[in-house]
Design a protein around this motif. Sequence first.
Motif, PDB file in Angstrom:
ATOM      1  N   THR A 357      -0.597   7.630   0.284  1.00 56.75           N
ATOM      2  CA  THR A 357      -1.330   6.503  -0.277  1.00 56.75           C
ATOM      3  C   THR A 357      -1.393   6.590  -1.792  1.00 56.75           C
ATOM      4  OG1 THR A 357      -3.562   5.556  -0.476  1.00 56.75           O
ATOM      5  CG2 THR A 357      -3.452   7.789   0.365  1.00 56.75           C
ATOM      6  N   THR A 365      -5.813   4.036   6.148  1.00 60.65           N
ATOM      7  CA  THR A 365      -5.214   5.368   5.981  1.00 60.65           C
ATOM      8  C   THR A 365      -6.300   6.442   6.028  1.00 60.65           C
ATOM      9  OG1 THR A 365      -3.589   4.269   4.587  1.00 60.65           O
ATOM     10  CG2 THR A 365      -3.590   6.657   4.526  1.00 60.65           C
ATOM     11  N   SER A 410       3.216  -2.337  -5.794  1.00 66.86           N
ATOM     12  CA  SER A 410       3.467  -0.927  -6.111  1.00 66.86           C
ATOM     13  C   SER A 410       4.937  -0.706  -6.477  1.00 66.86           C
ATOM     14  CB  SER A 410       3.108  -0.103  -4.875  1.00 66.86           C
ATOM     15  OG  SER A 410       3.215   1.257  -5.164  1.00 66.86           O
ATOM     16  N   GLU A 497       5.443 -10.590  -1.775  1.00 63.25           N
ATOM     17  CA  GLU A 497       4.060 -10.468  -2.263  1.00 63.25           C
ATOM     18  C   GLU A 497       3.867 -11.045  -3.658  1.00 63.25           C
ATOM     19  OE1 GLU A 497       2.263  -6.531  -2.351  1.00 63.25           O
ATOM     20  OE2 GLU A 497       4.069  -5.620  -3.085  1.00 63.25           O
TER      21      GLU A 497
HETATM   22  C1  AGP Z   1       2.368  -2.597  -2.336  1.00 62.74           C
HETATM   23  O1  AGP Z   1       3.152  -3.384  -3.154  1.00 62.74           O
HETATM   24  C2  AGP Z   1       1.342  -3.320  -1.621  1.00 62.74           C
HETATM   25  N1  AGP Z   1       0.519  -4.048  -2.510  1.00 62.74           N
HETATM   26  C3  AGP Z   1       0.628  -2.647  -0.461  1.00 62.74           C
HETATM   27  O2  AGP Z   1       1.496  -2.768   0.608  1.00 62.74           O
HETATM   28  C4  AGP Z   1       0.199  -1.158  -0.594  1.00 62.74           C
HETATM   29  O3  AGP Z   1       1.315  -0.343  -0.674  1.00 62.74           O
HETATM   30  C5  AGP Z   1      -0.667  -0.782   0.618  1.00 62.74           C
HETATM   31  O4  AGP Z   1      -1.817  -1.568   0.635  1.00 62.74           O
HETATM   32  C6  AGP Z   1      -1.028   0.680   0.641  1.00 62.74           C
HETATM   33  O5  AGP Z   1      -1.768   1.052  -0.494  1.00 62.74           O
HETATM   34  P1  AGP Z   1      -2.034   2.560  -0.835  1.00 62.74           P
HETATM   35  O6  AGP Z   1      -0.720   3.187  -1.166  1.00 62.74           O
HETATM   36  O7  AGP Z   1      -2.952   2.538  -2.010  1.00 62.74           O
HETATM   37  O8  AGP Z   1      -2.643   3.187   0.366  1.00 62.74           O
END
Ligand code: AGP
Length: 617
Positions: A357, A365, A410, A497
């Motif tokens: 994460t 998670t 991300s 997204e």
């Molecule tokens: C990534 O571009 C997204 N915005 C989303 O899928 C993200 O990766 C997901 O919510 C998990 O987040 P985390 O890595 O902070 O757990």
Amino acid sequence: MCGIIGYVGKQRAVNILLEGLKRVEYRGYDSSGIAVLEKGQLAVVKKTGRVEALAKIAAPRKFRATTGIGHTRWATHGGVTDANAHPHLSSDGKFALIHNGVIENYVGMKRFLIEKGFTFQSETDTEALVNLIAYHFQKEPANGDRSRFLESVRKALLHVEGTYGIAVLCTDFPSEIVAARKGSPLILGVGDGEHIVASDVSALISRTQNVVYLNDGEVVHITEKGFSLSTIQDQEEVAPKFDRVSWKIEDAELGAFAHFMEKEIFEQPVALENTMRGRFSDDGSTAKFGGLNLTAGDLRQIDRLVFCACGTAWHSCLVAEQLIERYARIPVEVEYASEFRYRNAPLDKNTLVFVVTQSGETLDTLEALREAKRKGYKVMAVVNVVGSTIAREADGGIYQHAGPEVGVASTKAFTSQLIVGAMLALYLGRLRDMSYTDGVEYVKALKHIPELIKQALAQAPHIKAIAKRYAHHRDFLFLGRQSMFPIALEGALKLKEISYIHAEGYPAAEMKHGPIALISPECPTVFFAPAGEMYPKLLSSIQEIKARNGKVIVITTTGSEIPDGLADERIDLPACHDAVLPLVATIPVQLLSYYIAAELGRDVDKPRNLAKSVTVE
Ligand code: AGP
């Protein structure tokens, strides 16, 4: 979701709250609001839209208050309206509260409070809690006891089912804040004559780097004199554990870039260098991880790995699965954390669980981690945000050290997770069958990553031109095989997204089992076709698309031959080791999505309906 901040100090609170809210706005951006204690009264300003809109109406009020709270919302209960924006006031006007989380039993609470004469202005779950605090305050003996405020909040929280990170103001205690957490992050910043509570370090880093991370079930009472920490349930005093945040405010500034996403894409050579720093053995044949808290002997006993994550982080696990199975020969399963936590998966005693994460706060998670721990398994975490809940609750783990990631989509955190996965495959492989020579070659390939990423980034102008030509399409397919399949999934997720274009990722050979029906000149395919043993088969799949008049953007290796007429567009990747290929292949799809979204004028860093860290179920 939702960003919260509270300030007690000597400065004008509003300026600090607004600056902090701008920094946590990526957590939610439907509406925002502040409450300050001005001349013994609560003054509230709230507005739908971005923090900028709030600042426009709050700044001219020239509040002099030195205590206040602020909130930026990602709506859960109740639509996006001014009335539903936080802070919420108790109906007697004594309390203001901001909340990140969900109060699951608010309906019964609200019914009870209405019977007691409390009134409601919003459709939110939060308003029930602020009124419940007021209810307990009215019941507490009014003997001037300094703890009356704290006790009322504590008593109310004992009735809450759900999650919260809250901060509360009370008119009877003008320079105080009570803040508490359960399931949503909360950090206390201890500055020079001031205290700040926030859901995120970035909200307070411009004031102080000294922080205390609250644990679930803790409440902090901040006064002019200092703060005290205790447990909500048993009122036990807790000794604060001070930490120092290692990054500075400049690390989270936009600089010359148009968007954080663009900045974070281009930061990757440095971010990935930081992920690897100090993590290779002296003989250059393997990786080392200080935080795993497992001996080589423990790791040799492991005969199965389970990875749990969400979204982009889940895609990184799919790559790790392939590398670990290939180089360490350990069976790996990748689970959606949101499914794993409820499906009661059987794990055996030699199973090691990893959660991955960026934020370290994703609720699904976190709950997957807790479920695995409850069953007695060791859980390792791969986390970017230092001090986050998951980092603290895991039995051990690996920090990504990719630096703060602000863009909702991300990018650098993903490639940094890929590096960690590749290094784990190496480390576990060297504990088993991988030879010294193969290890040395693998390490060399990893060390070359920053340079390869720079070469991939150098294609940005070319990819920008492609993006302009394709931005008007409403559907895309992303296809790839083996380790390119997770990157196809990630490419499709990135595109949808931030640009709101429908996109699907598939294993390339699966296309003929259904998705091929989508192929038409209106639905372009981004096709990963790196050189290698699969190359002829990949070309055959591209032929099938071209036979149906589909347009194809081929991502391939420099020098590979593509028969005439197969590629409408071609993007070249530098040749590299198999373990590194997924990282390098990610760059073009990050750039393509970014430039398409920018071309369409989308709000790249704050796409609609999303939030950076998803702290609700
Ligand atoms: C990534 O571009 C997204 N915005 C989303 O899928 C993200 O990766 C997901 O919510 C998990 O987040 P985390 O890595 O902070 O757990």
